[in-house]
Scaffold this active site. Structure first.
Site, short mmCIF file in Angstrom:
data_model
loop_
_atom_site.label_atom_id
_atom_site.label_comp_id
_atom_site.label_asym_id
_atom_site.label_seq_id
_atom_site.Cartn_x
_atom_site.Cartn_y
_atom_site.Cartn_z
N LYS A 149 10.94 -34.28 -0.38
CA LYS A 149 12.35 -33.63 -0.22
C LYS A 149 12.61 -33.31 1.20
O LYS A 149 11.70 -32.64 1.99
CB LYS A 149 12.36 -32.44 -0.79
CG LYS A 149 13.65 -31.51 -0.47
CD LYS A 149 14.63 -31.92 -1.64
CE LYS A 149 16.04 -31.27 -1.18
NZ LYS A 149 17.08 -31.60 -1.86
N LYS A 160 17.32 -27.28 -7.83
CA LYS A 160 18.38 -26.42 -8.31
C LYS A 160 18.50 -26.78 -9.97
O LYS A 160 18.69 -25.59 -10.53
CB LYS A 160 19.52 -26.25 -7.59
CG LYS A 160 20.60 -27.20 -7.62
CD LYS A 160 21.86 -26.39 -7.54
CE LYS A 160 22.97 -27.18 -8.19
NZ LYS A 160 23.07 -28.61 -8.41
N LYS A 207 19.41 -34.25 -12.53
CA LYS A 207 20.08 -33.74 -13.47
C LYS A 207 19.82 -34.09 -14.89
O LYS A 207 19.91 -33.27 -15.72
CB LYS A 207 21.41 -34.13 -12.82
CG LYS A 207 21.90 -33.48 -11.55
CD LYS A 207 23.42 -33.73 -11.34
CE LYS A 207 23.40 -33.86 -9.56
NZ LYS A 207 22.89 -32.31 -9.04
N GLY A 219 26.47 -27.80 -3.99
CA GLY A 219 27.00 -27.47 -2.78
C GLY A 219 28.57 -27.50 -2.69
O GLY A 219 29.02 -26.94 -1.82
N ASN A 220 29.09 -28.63 -3.16
CA ASN A 220 30.43 -28.87 -3.15
C ASN A 220 31.41 -27.90 -3.81
O ASN A 220 32.65 -28.03 -3.69
CB ASN A 220 30.76 -30.24 -3.18
CG ASN A 220 30.74 -30.52 -4.91
OD1 ASN A 220 29.88 -29.79 -5.53
ND2 ASN A 220 31.25 -31.53 -5.26
#
Lengths: 319, 319
Positions: free
Chosen positions: B130, B214, B276, B12-13
């Site tokens: 979530k 994601k 991740k 997002g960043n």
């Protein structure tokens, strides 16, 4: 991958039932019904590209946008249109893939987020005409005019509404990709809602506050991919002359010259059938073989020549 | 079209600046900055597939959705995700195309609306974790639980919030199309926000209320297209051990076995770095050559080995 190409332009009534509440379940159900016919068309050997209006859906996005604008910065029109391409494209690609799978056809179906170039010199930018988004009170409308430079009009006594320019589509930024996918046998959903309007600026592309007529964009798309037919699905079975009058008469087969004459005599109003007829004239003038205009529920009958208005070149060059 | 493939997963960043107001102009500006680095990577000869989170953006869509739910039927989660793929994909494809044009590179850049299959038997459906969408009061939360069957949790004293399952991605419905476009040299934006979650049902695909991580989806995508590197961009320059403690230490180069050991010892929390690291382990285990995890602003430095955590196979099989 061989086969004759049809571009099918779905009107809002192929996706959202007119009398419903506007729920996604209603949209899914109607979209599935519409895709059943498209799957039949594909099963008959046609290569299909789909495009669609974003009619009430982008209006809902804008209304949600405005409702919380004090908390969440609203999205400009180009991004609203892009959002609607994602959501509507998803529904269509899923429904069509499922219909094809049910027939044992393993075609890929995919939606491309599509930008359509318009000219900054288009006259439309001098006189915005396309009403969009929610209705406002007169005082709210005046505030928005002052704060954002929006053009507001009094829309049929329901309140004030924003109007935006509706410039003519010039080219589709992603047309080469669409063509390549078509060559590979992929069924593409593209240029939804007339495409995301962009202008060329500083050697690149920039989004702009406008709405492109979806049938005009479909005609540009159909010309670019060398489609034989452009099929415009709407809420009438045939285009009529003397529409709404006692001597109203449906048009079945009509030549380019004859439809041009009728259009020249002011037969088709700018707010409804006009842009569809102009899109048809453009497509046939540029080498298209046939434009069919019919009701969303009549796709197959129209393709078989049993319904719909069929606009044809002056000299029939079909084999 | 030859060249080594990199899958770049934008956090997002890379799209929304952390301290901003959340306007589209801020998003455009940051996206353009991020795409400058991606364009440099492409100019260096890499073939790039982009994927991205939909972080605060889909949250905004849901909040707008809920704000007017009494007037406009709200969209289910899968359609919200599809909308966000359209809007975010549009911004990325436009910014990247402009950056490439500025360098004289005429690559097509296109966004595919992407569905990702999850299993209905995934354990995640038994325990939604979530948090998504707006915050509610306790009484509103109770009503929603009763009316819609939502799971609500008390989120860090800010109020009650809906939680949804986060099942593992199994396959990407549109992966063949992504592969074909890649072969043609098209730069594809796909599987945004982890993809639109769907399940296989009745021989077809149906959307489901869930959110797919994601980075996990990016790892599936990277494996499917035979990428050499999976590059995960986030808000830290390197993954750290003993994160947030006095003996915190950045990881620079680490082997699959060693990261597995660290992960096994509970070094990476499930809510942040865990997925991740698991995505990295999956990708390398399945034949990937390198996973880079770094800050969104450090893409080029990380690719040159000057920054970032680099996770590598146990026996370095690079030429």
């Amino acid at each position: 991958m061989k086969g004759i190409i049809d571009v099918v332009a779905l009107g809002g009534n192929a996706i959202i039932p007119a009398g419903g509440k506007g729920t996604i379940n209603e949209q899914r159900k109607l979209t599935t019904t519409s895709m059943r016919q498209v799957a039949d068309l594909i099963a008959s050997g046609r290569r299909v590209i789909l495009t669609h209006g974003n009619g009430p859906i982008v209006g809902n996005i804008m209304e949600r946008n405005e409702a919380v604008k004090d908390r969440i910065p609203p999205m400009p029109l180009d991004v609203c249109g892009a959002d609607s391409q994602g959501g509507i494209g998803y529904m269509i690609q899923q429904a069509l893939r499922n219909e094809l799978l049910a027939r044992g056809i393993k075609s890929d179906v995919t939606t491309l987020v599509s930008q359509v170039v318009v000219s900054e010199d288009d006259d439309a930018f001098d006189s915005p005409t396309k009403p969009i988004g929610p209705f406002y009170s007169e005082s709210e409308a005046k505030k928005l005019e002052a704060a954002k430079g929006w053009y507001m009009v009094n829309d049929a006594d329901r309140g004030f509404r924003r109007v935006v320019p509706s410039p003519k589509p010039v080219e589709i930024v992603e047309s080469d990709v669409i063509l390549s996918l078509l060559e590979m046998g992929v069924i593409v959903v593209a240029v939804g809602g007339g495409g995301i309007p962009v202008v060329r600026r500083d050697g690149g592309f920039t989004g702009i506050e406008a709405v492109i007529d979806k049938d005009r964009a479909a005609a540009v798309l159909a010309g670019k991919v060398g489609a034989e037919r452009l099929i415009i699905l709407t809420n009438v079975t045939e285009v009529c002359v003397n529409f709404g009058r006692r001597d109203e008469e449906p048009l079945r087969n009509i030549s380019l010259s004859d439809i041009r004459k009728l259009h020249g005599s002011g037969e088709f109003p700018a707010g409804s059938m006009g842009p569809k007829i102009e899109s048809a004239i453009d497509f046939i003038s540029n080498g298209g073989k046939e434009v069919i205009i019919s009701h969303a529920s009549m796709l197959l009958e129209a393709c078989m020549g049993k319904a719909g208005t069929h606009i044809l070149p002056d000299t029939d060059s079909r084999a």
